[in-house]
Write a protein that holds these residues in place. Sequence first.
Motif, PDB file in Angstrom:
ATOM      1  N   SER A  53       0.865  -1.177   0.000  1.00 32.25           N
ATOM      2  CA  SER A  53       0.000   0.000   0.000  1.00 32.25           C
ATOM      3  C   SER A  53       0.902   1.227   0.000  1.00 32.25           C
ATOM      4  CB  SER A  53      -0.905  -0.002   1.230  1.00 32.25           C
ATOM      5  OG  SER A  53      -1.603   1.224   1.327  1.00 32.25           O
ATOM      6  N   VAL A  54       0.912   1.946  -1.119  1.00 33.25           N
ATOM      7  CA  VAL A  54       1.799   3.105  -1.262  1.00 33.25           C
ATOM      8  C   VAL A  54       0.991   4.389  -1.185  1.00 33.25           C
ATOM      9  CG1 VAL A  54       1.692   3.098  -3.791  1.00 33.25           C
ATOM     10  CG2 VAL A  54       3.701   4.045  -2.661  1.00 33.25           C
ATOM     11  N   SER A  55       1.559   5.415  -0.564  1.00 26.31           N
ATOM     12  CA  SER A  55       0.819   6.662  -0.334  1.00 26.31           C
ATOM     13  C   SER A  55       0.379   7.327  -1.634  1.00 26.31           C
ATOM     14  CB  SER A  55       1.661   7.634   0.492  1.00 26.31           C
ATOM     15  OG  SER A  55       2.878   7.921  -0.163  1.00 26.31           O
ATOM     16  N   THR A  56       1.269   7.366  -2.623  1.00 26.45           N
ATOM     17  CA  THR A  56       0.904   7.929  -3.927  1.00 26.45           C
ATOM     18  C   THR A  56       1.909   7.514  -4.988  1.00 26.45           C
ATOM     19  OG1 THR A  56       0.547   9.960  -5.217  1.00 26.45           O
ATOM     20  CG2 THR A  56       2.127  10.088  -3.415  1.00 26.45           C
ATOM     21  N   LEU A  57       1.404   7.185  -6.168  1.00 29.22           N
ATOM     22  CA  LEU A  57       2.270   6.897  -7.307  1.00 29.22           C
ATOM     23  C   LEU A  57       2.336   8.105  -8.231  1.00 29.22           C
ATOM     24  CD1 LEU A  57       1.369   3.176  -8.084  1.00 29.22           C
ATOM     25  CD2 LEU A  57       3.434   4.082  -6.996  1.00 29.22           C
ATOM     26  N   ASN A  58       1.935   9.259  -7.689  1.00 31.44           N
ATOM     27  CA  ASN A  58       2.039  10.511  -8.433  1.00 31.44           C
ATOM     28  C   ASN A  58       3.325  11.241  -8.039  1.00 31.44           C
ATOM     29  OD1 ASN A  58       1.027  12.394 -10.308  1.00 31.44           O
ATOM     30  ND2 ASN A  58       0.247  13.699  -8.668  1.00 31.44           N
ATOM     31  N   ASN A  59       4.169  10.549  -7.287  1.00 27.60           N
ATOM     32  CA  ASN A  59       5.442  11.089  -6.834  1.00 27.60           C
ATOM     33  C   ASN A  59       6.550  10.156  -7.319  1.00 27.60           C
ATOM     34  OD1 ASN A  59       7.804  11.594  -5.221  1.00 27.60           O
ATOM     35  ND2 ASN A  59       6.540  12.571  -3.674  1.00 27.60           N
ATOM     36  N   PRO A  60       7.549  10.663  -8.056  1.00 29.04           N
ATOM     37  CA  PRO A  60       8.609   9.807  -8.604  1.00 29.04           C
ATOM     38  C   PRO A  60       9.319   8.962  -7.560  1.00 29.04           C
ATOM     39  CG  PRO A  60       8.757  12.020  -9.528  1.00 29.04           C
ATOM     40  CD  PRO A  60       7.724  12.075  -8.438  1.00 29.04           C
ATOM     41  N   PHE A  61       9.447   9.495  -6.350  1.00 29.13           N
ATOM     42  CA  PHE A  61      10.118   8.752  -5.284  1.00 29.13           C
ATOM     43  C   PHE A  61       9.402   7.431  -5.010  1.00 29.13           C
ATOM     44  CE2 PHE A  61      10.513   7.560  -0.826  1.00 29.13           C
ATOM     45  CZ  PHE A  61      11.877   7.555  -0.650  1.00 29.13           C
ATOM     46  N   PHE A  62       8.078   7.474  -4.893  1.00 30.79           N
ATOM     47  CA  PHE A  62       7.328   6.270  -4.549  1.00 30.79           C
ATOM     48  C   PHE A  62       7.169   5.331  -5.743  1.00 30.79           C
ATOM     49  CE2 PHE A  62       5.864   9.326  -1.264  1.00 30.79           C
ATOM     50  CZ  PHE A  62       6.435   8.666  -0.186  1.00 30.79           C
ATOM     51  N   VAL A  63       7.238   5.881  -6.948  1.00 30.54           N
ATOM     52  CA  VAL A  63       7.258   5.026  -8.144  1.00 30.54           C
ATOM     53  C   VAL A  63       8.533   4.188  -8.135  1.00 30.54           C
ATOM     54  CG1 VAL A  63       7.388   4.988 -10.663  1.00 30.54           C
ATOM     55  CG2 VAL A  63       5.824   6.570  -9.524  1.00 30.54           C
TER      56      VAL A  63
END
Length: 317
Positions: A53-63
Amino acid sequence: MKKMNFVLCAVVAVFLILAGCSTQSKVEGGATAAPSATTDTKAAAGKMTIGLSVSTLNNPFFVTLKDGADKAAKEAGATLVVVDAQNDTAKQISGIEDLIQKKVSVILINPTDSDAIVTAVQSANKANIPVITVDRAANGGTVVTHIASDNVKGGKMAGDFILKTLGDKGNLVELQGIAGTSAARDRGKGFHDAVDGKAGVKVIASQPADFDRAKGLSVMENILQGNKDIQAVFAHNDEMALGALQAIQSSGKNIAVVGFDATDDAVKAVNDGKLAATVAQKPASIGDTAVKTALKVLKGEQVEKFIPVDLELITKK
């Protein structure tokens, strides 16, 4: 007649010999070889489903973090199921409930909010599904281990670099991440540990921009309108730092900006001489370590309560 009986006996004898050879071939030569230890390990991992469960995939870091986890899962033969919370706490809790219903083997959680995520962690606990937090911690529930960079240390690295760059003198701005996240709290603590109480140094503005580039731009624009004398900005992540940089460039001012995460865009900006520095958190390593640790947990191995991933300050080479 005797000749016919002899021929018949010979045929029967040949058939029995061939049958015996055939039976021996199945038992000895035709049997499947015992699987190797590597095959056994992959077969076991192949039965494991890891939820992320990732906070957001709209951020390159979390991608990048997700990509690191995905690569490690594929190499181990495990299945990774990813749910994107899109920075919405309610959506994240719902996504984790879905992972629980799917009966995944373990859940990796990158919280949108360290307090609000506690109920979801507790739901996984009740379902006897191990929970591992990544990058951001949960403030409750039972978590097997937390995998992240030392955000306090990273914030202090940024603060120390700013002090050195300014010669221990100047007005500073802090752009905070999402309130309630451990990353924002810890990076802010490290930064203030470095700069607070220093003669000639003052933090004249400290405002949230929610780890978002567009908000980093708008918040920095507002700060610039009310404060003409600013020497440096520390942003809790690179997205906000790049937004602040855009506002500063439009104002025509020369202000040092330091970010956190070392995303591709930020590292390029550092090498181009636009950003002063960024703290490298190595998200791919965090994702990789999270999956490998999850597999250890599922095998019954003991792991440390906190597993750190190295930091590095990136400046222009």
